[in-house]
Design a protein around this motif. Structure first.
Motif, mmCIF file in Angstrom:
data_model
loop_
_atom_site.group_PDB
_atom_site.id
_atom_site.type_symbol
_atom_site.label_atom_id
_atom_site.label_comp_id
_atom_site.label_asym_id
_atom_site.label_seq_id
_atom_site.Cartn_x
_atom_site.Cartn_y
_atom_site.Cartn_z
ATOM 1 N N GLU A 1 0.754 -0.987 -0.101
ATOM 2 C CA GLU A 1 -0.053 -0.162 -0.097
ATOM 3 C C GLU A 1 0.831 1.343 -0.112
ATOM 4 O O GLU A 1 1.815 1.462 0.687
ATOM 5 N N SER A 2 0.540 2.365 -0.912
ATOM 6 C CA SER A 2 1.218 3.309 -1.220
ATOM 7 C C SER A 2 1.171 4.316 0.068
ATOM 8 O O SER A 2 -0.052 4.519 0.565
ATOM 9 N N LEU A 3 2.048 5.037 0.521
ATOM 10 C CA LEU A 3 2.061 5.823 1.473
ATOM 11 C C LEU A 3 2.281 7.440 0.862
ATOM 12 O O LEU A 3 3.350 7.470 0.020
ATOM 13 N N PHE A 4 1.300 8.369 1.038
ATOM 14 C CA PHE A 4 1.286 9.698 0.297
ATOM 15 C C PHE A 4 1.825 10.838 1.487
ATOM 16 O O PHE A 4 0.908 10.627 2.245
ATOM 17 N N ILE A 5 2.993 11.396 1.387
ATOM 18 C CA ILE A 5 3.096 12.263 2.482
ATOM 19 C C ILE A 5 3.349 13.730 1.830
ATOM 20 O O ILE A 5 4.271 13.875 1.010
ATOM 21 N N THR A 6 2.793 14.623 2.432
ATOM 22 C CA THR A 6 3.095 16.114 1.932
ATOM 23 C C THR A 6 4.462 16.572 2.554
ATOM 24 O O THR A 6 4.228 16.557 4.013
ATOM 25 N N CYS A 7 5.243 16.971 1.912
ATOM 26 C CA CYS A 7 6.552 17.740 2.548
ATOM 27 C C CYS A 7 6.510 19.231 2.377
ATOM 28 O O CYS A 7 5.992 19.740 1.081
ATOM 29 N N THR A 8 6.956 19.798 3.056
ATOM 30 C CA THR A 8 7.019 21.549 3.074
ATOM 31 C C THR A 8 8.703 21.806 3.430
ATOM 32 O O THR A 8 9.362 21.070 4.211
ATOM 33 N N VAL A 9 9.403 22.404 2.612
ATOM 34 C CA VAL A 9 10.761 22.947 2.797
ATOM 35 C C VAL A 9 10.783 24.447 2.518
ATOM 36 O O VAL A 9 9.936 25.286 1.871
ATOM 37 N N TRP A 10 11.704 25.166 3.231
ATOM 38 C CA TRP A 10 11.740 26.697 3.271
ATOM 39 C C TRP A 10 13.074 27.190 2.732
ATOM 40 O O TRP A 10 14.002 26.594 2.737
ATOM 41 N N ARG A 11 13.012 28.444 2.482
ATOM 42 C CA ARG A 11 14.059 29.209 2.056
ATOM 43 C C ARG A 11 14.852 28.920 0.796
ATOM 44 O O ARG A 11 14.238 28.537 0.007
ATOM 45 N N GLY A 12 16.015 28.756 1.020
ATOM 46 C CA GLY A 12 16.765 28.408 -0.212
ATOM 47 C C GLY A 12 16.578 27.073 -0.569
ATOM 48 O O GLY A 12 16.585 26.755 -1.931
ATOM 49 N N VAL A 13 16.497 26.231 0.208
ATOM 50 C CA VAL A 13 16.146 24.923 -0.081
ATOM 51 C C VAL A 13 15.071 24.703 -1.132
ATOM 52 O O VAL A 13 14.838 23.963 -1.802
ATOM 53 N N ALA A 14 13.961 25.445 -0.723
ATOM 54 C CA ALA A 14 12.793 25.508 -1.454
ATOM 55 C C ALA A 14 12.878 25.798 -2.880
ATOM 56 O O ALA A 14 12.374 25.209 -3.821
ATOM 57 N N GLU A 15 13.696 26.871 -3.190
ATOM 58 C CA GLU A 15 14.137 27.316 -4.278
ATOM 59 C C GLU A 15 14.798 26.149 -5.106
ATOM 60 O O GLU A 15 14.523 25.882 -6.285
#
Length: 164
Positions: A51-65
């Motif tokens: 069964e697949s696990l879907f996870i929402t990820c959030t990343v900030w600042r320079g890493v986001a770019e």
């Protein structure tokens, strides 16, 4: 930080990362990763998808770019960060709980592909590899001490490597 749950997720990007900017100009990107375990079925003698696990990820600042410029849908990534739980009430009034990942680090997995960077290589590795010199027949080593003989195989040295 003490008491935080740090996890690493390997999986494929479900869609291209989306970037937004806060009122103060801080970049924040969100993306979803699908991780599907492979399970070996002994009775059938074959691998099947779990069964697949879907996870929402959030990343900030320079890493986001960097994430938005480097990654796209379908790429196999490795994401490490802090697992967060949040609860909300949906439109039907049902209380729901979801888990998100506040990512600290995101990388392209090299398990299935080759990565190239824009980093300049040293001159010795920048051009095509030089052809190997022809090998001469080994001379008899009689009378030559072992420590003075040429090595029987090339020596490996640390440093840069070209990946093809």
């Amino acid at each position: 930080m003490t008491g935080e749950t740090i996890v690493t997720v390997n999986g494929n990007l479900v869609a291209d990362p989306e970037i937004r900017f806060t009122d103060t100009g801080t970049a924040v990107a969100r993306f979803r990763v699908a991780s599907t375990p492979r399970i070996y079925d002994r009775s059938a003698g074959q691998w099947t998808d779990g069964e697949s696990l879907f996870i929402t990820c959030t990343v900030w600042r320079g890493v986001a770019e960097h994430v938005c410029e480097s990654l796209q849908r379908g790429m196999h990534v490795i994401v490490q960060g802090r697992l967060r739980q949040r609860t909300y009430t949906d439109r039907e009034g049902i209380k729901r709980t979801v888990f998100d990942l506040d990512a600290d680090d995101v990388g392209l997995s090299l398990r299935h592909r080759i990565a190239f960077t824009d980093r300049t290589l040293p001159p010795a590795l920048a051009g095509p590899p030089a052809p190997a010199p022809p090998r001469a027949a080994p001379a008899p080593a009689q009378g030559v001490p072992v420590h003075e003989r040429a090595p029987s195989r090339p020596q490996r040295h640390g440093g840069w490597a070209r990946i093809r």
